[in-house]
Design a protein around this motif. Structure first.
Motif, short mmCIF file in Angstrom:
data_model
loop_
_atom_site.label_atom_id
_atom_site.label_comp_id
_atom_site.label_asym_id
_atom_site.label_seq_id
_atom_site.Cartn_x
_atom_site.Cartn_y
_atom_site.Cartn_z
N TRP A 1 -7.35 7.10 1.73
CA TRP A 1 -6.88 6.99 0.36
C TRP A 1 -5.82 5.90 0.24
CZ3 TRP A 1 -9.62 8.64 -3.43
CH2 TRP A 1 -10.43 9.76 -3.28
N TRP A 2 -4.93 5.84 1.23
CA TRP A 2 -3.89 4.80 1.19
C TRP A 2 -4.50 3.41 1.34
CZ3 TRP A 2 0.47 5.43 -0.97
CH2 TRP A 2 1.15 6.65 -0.92
N LEU A 3 -5.53 3.29 2.16
CA LEU A 3 -6.21 1.98 2.28
C LEU A 3 -6.89 1.60 0.96
CD1 LEU A 3 -7.74 1.93 5.86
CD2 LEU A 3 -5.80 0.63 4.98
N PHE B 1 3.47 -4.11 -2.87
CA PHE B 1 3.04 -2.73 -3.02
C PHE B 1 1.83 -2.44 -2.13
CE2 PHE B 1 5.24 -3.02 -7.23
CZ PHE B 1 6.21 -2.06 -6.95
N ALA B 2 0.93 -3.42 -2.00
CA ALA B 2 -0.23 -3.24 -1.12
C ALA B 2 0.22 -3.08 0.34
CB ALA B 2 -1.19 -4.42 -1.26
N LEU B 3 1.22 -3.85 0.75
CA LEU B 3 1.74 -3.70 2.11
C LEU B 3 2.41 -2.34 2.29
CD1 LEU B 3 3.17 -7.26 2.78
CD2 LEU B 3 1.21 -6.19 3.88
N GLY B 4 3.08 -1.86 1.25
CA GLY B 4 3.65 -0.52 1.30
C GLY B 4 2.57 0.54 1.46
N GLY C 1 -0.33 0.02 2.82
CA GLY C 1 -0.83 -0.14 4.19
C GLY C 1 0.06 0.55 5.21
N ALA C 2 1.38 0.46 5.01
CA ALA C 2 2.31 1.16 5.90
C ALA C 2 2.15 2.67 5.77
CB ALA C 2 3.74 0.74 5.59
N ALA C 3 1.92 3.15 4.57
CA ALA C 3 1.69 4.58 4.36
C ALA C 3 0.38 5.01 5.03
CB ALA C 3 1.66 4.90 2.87
N ALA C 4 -0.64 4.15 4.99
CA ALA C 4 -1.90 4.46 5.68
C ALA C 4 -1.68 4.55 7.18
CB ALA C 4 -2.95 3.40 5.35
N LEU C 5 -0.85 3.68 7.71
CA LEU C 5 -0.53 3.73 9.13
C LEU C 5 0.20 5.03 9.47
CD1 LEU C 5 -0.48 2.24 11.87
CD2 LEU C 5 1.72 1.30 11.18
N ALA C 6 1.15 5.40 8.61
CA ALA C 6 1.88 6.66 8.82
C ALA C 6 0.92 7.84 8.75
CB ALA C 6 2.99 6.80 7.78
N ALA C 7 -0.02 7.83 7.82
CA ALA C 7 -1.00 8.91 7.70
C ALA C 7 -1.89 8.96 8.93
CB ALA C 7 -1.84 8.73 6.45
N GLY C 8 -2.25 7.79 9.45
CA GLY C 8 -3.07 7.74 10.66
C GLY C 8 -2.35 8.29 11.87
N LEU C 9 -1.02 8.23 11.85
CA LEU C 9 -0.22 8.77 12.95
C LEU C 9 0.04 10.27 12.78
CD1 LEU C 9 2.38 5.88 13.40
CD2 LEU C 9 0.43 6.45 14.89
N GLY C 10 -0.46 10.84 11.68
CA GLY C 10 -0.35 12.27 11.48
C GLY C 10 0.88 12.72 10.72
N VAL C 11 1.57 11.83 10.04
CA VAL C 11 2.75 12.18 9.26
C VAL C 11 2.29 12.92 7.99
CG1 VAL C 11 4.73 11.20 8.03
CG2 VAL C 11 3.99 10.20 10.18
N GLY C 12 3.12 13.82 7.49
CA GLY C 12 2.79 14.59 6.29
C GLY C 12 2.73 13.75 5.03
N VAL C 13 2.31 14.38 3.93
CA VAL C 13 2.09 13.68 2.67
C VAL C 13 3.40 13.15 2.08
CG1 VAL C 13 1.24 13.92 0.30
CG2 VAL C 13 0.00 14.98 2.17
N VAL C 14 4.44 13.97 2.07
CA VAL C 14 5.72 13.53 1.51
C VAL C 14 6.29 12.35 2.29
CG1 VAL C 14 8.09 14.21 1.01
CG2 VAL C 14 6.20 15.77 0.47
N LEU D 1 7.13 8.52 1.01
CA LEU D 1 8.44 7.90 1.23
C LEU D 1 8.31 6.57 1.98
CD1 LEU D 1 10.61 11.03 2.09
CD2 LEU D 1 10.55 9.73 -0.05
N VAL D 2 7.37 6.50 2.92
CA VAL D 2 7.11 5.23 3.62
C VAL D 2 6.60 4.19 2.62
CG1 VAL D 2 5.58 4.09 5.29
CG2 VAL D 2 6.75 6.22 5.90
N PHE D 3 5.67 4.60 1.77
CA PHE D 3 5.14 3.69 0.74
C PHE D 3 6.26 3.16 -0.14
CE2 PHE D 3 3.73 3.44 -3.76
CZ PHE D 3 2.98 2.28 -3.66
N VAL D 4 7.09 4.04 -0.67
CA VAL D 4 8.18 3.64 -1.56
C VAL D 4 9.20 2.80 -0.79
CG1 VAL D 4 10.12 4.49 -2.94
CG2 VAL D 4 7.87 5.56 -3.14
N GLY D 5 9.57 3.23 0.42
CA GLY D 5 10.58 2.52 1.20
C GLY D 5 10.16 1.10 1.55
N VAL D 6 8.95 0.94 2.05
CA VAL D 6 8.47 -0.40 2.42
C VAL D 6 8.32 -1.27 1.19
CG1 VAL D 6 6.50 -1.67 3.39
CG2 VAL D 6 7.37 0.36 4.56
N SER D 7 7.78 -0.72 0.11
CA SER D 7 7.60 -1.50 -1.12
C SER D 7 8.93 -1.97 -1.68
CB SER D 7 6.84 -0.68 -2.16
OG SER D 7 5.56 -0.35 -1.70
N VAL D 8 9.89 -1.06 -1.76
CA VAL D 8 11.20 -1.42 -2.31
C VAL D 8 11.91 -2.42 -1.40
CG1 VAL D 8 13.50 -0.51 -2.82
CG2 VAL D 8 11.48 0.67 -3.66
#
Length: 140
Positions: free
Chosen positions: A6-8, A29-32, A34-47, A51-58
């Protein structure tokens, strides 16, 4: 479907307006995403993914965007027109003095005048263009 997919898809969806509008914010925002997709691939939770998406984008918006816009505002460092002729080397075709003369500059014949009125340059001699005034090159 896994959340990293979904993140991809979000990253790809943000890439479409980037291509259509050429606004670099969409890339950030697309890079954010992508970072969230990487976090999801590593098994990190939804919240934490969000936060990774928002943090990287900002972070990209705050730190990279001003640098990108500064570079766009400056434009290329390529000199064009008369600015490109300043500092060029030319060959004297007809004697050049404080009153006038002719030089060959970039394959074209230009009227020229010595920057220092007392200087005289003979045919065949190389001179440097200091300034262009109208259609006359000032040389030393």
């Amino acid at each position: 479907m896994d959340s990293w997919i979904w993140w991809l898809l979000v990253a790809i969806a943000l890439g479409v307006p980037l291509v259509l509008t050429a606004m670099p914010e969409f890339a950030m925002f697309a890079l954010g995403a992508g970072a969230a997709a990487l976090a999801a691939g590593l098994g990190v939770g939804v919240v934490p993914q969000f936060l990774v998406f928002v943090g990287v984008s900002v972070a990209l918006l705050v730190f990279v965007r001003p640098i990108a816009y500064r570079q766009l505002r400056q434009g290329p460092a390529v000199k064009m027109g008369i600015e490109a002729l300043k500092g060029a080397t030319a060959v004297v075709q007809e004697q050049v003095d404080g009153e006038g003369g002719r030089i060959k500059l970039n394959g074209e014949i230009w009227s020229a005048r010595a920057l220092n009125p007392g200087s005289v340059y003979e045919p065949g001699q190389q001179v440097d263009v200091v300034e262009i005034q109208g259609a006359t090159a000032l040389v030393v």
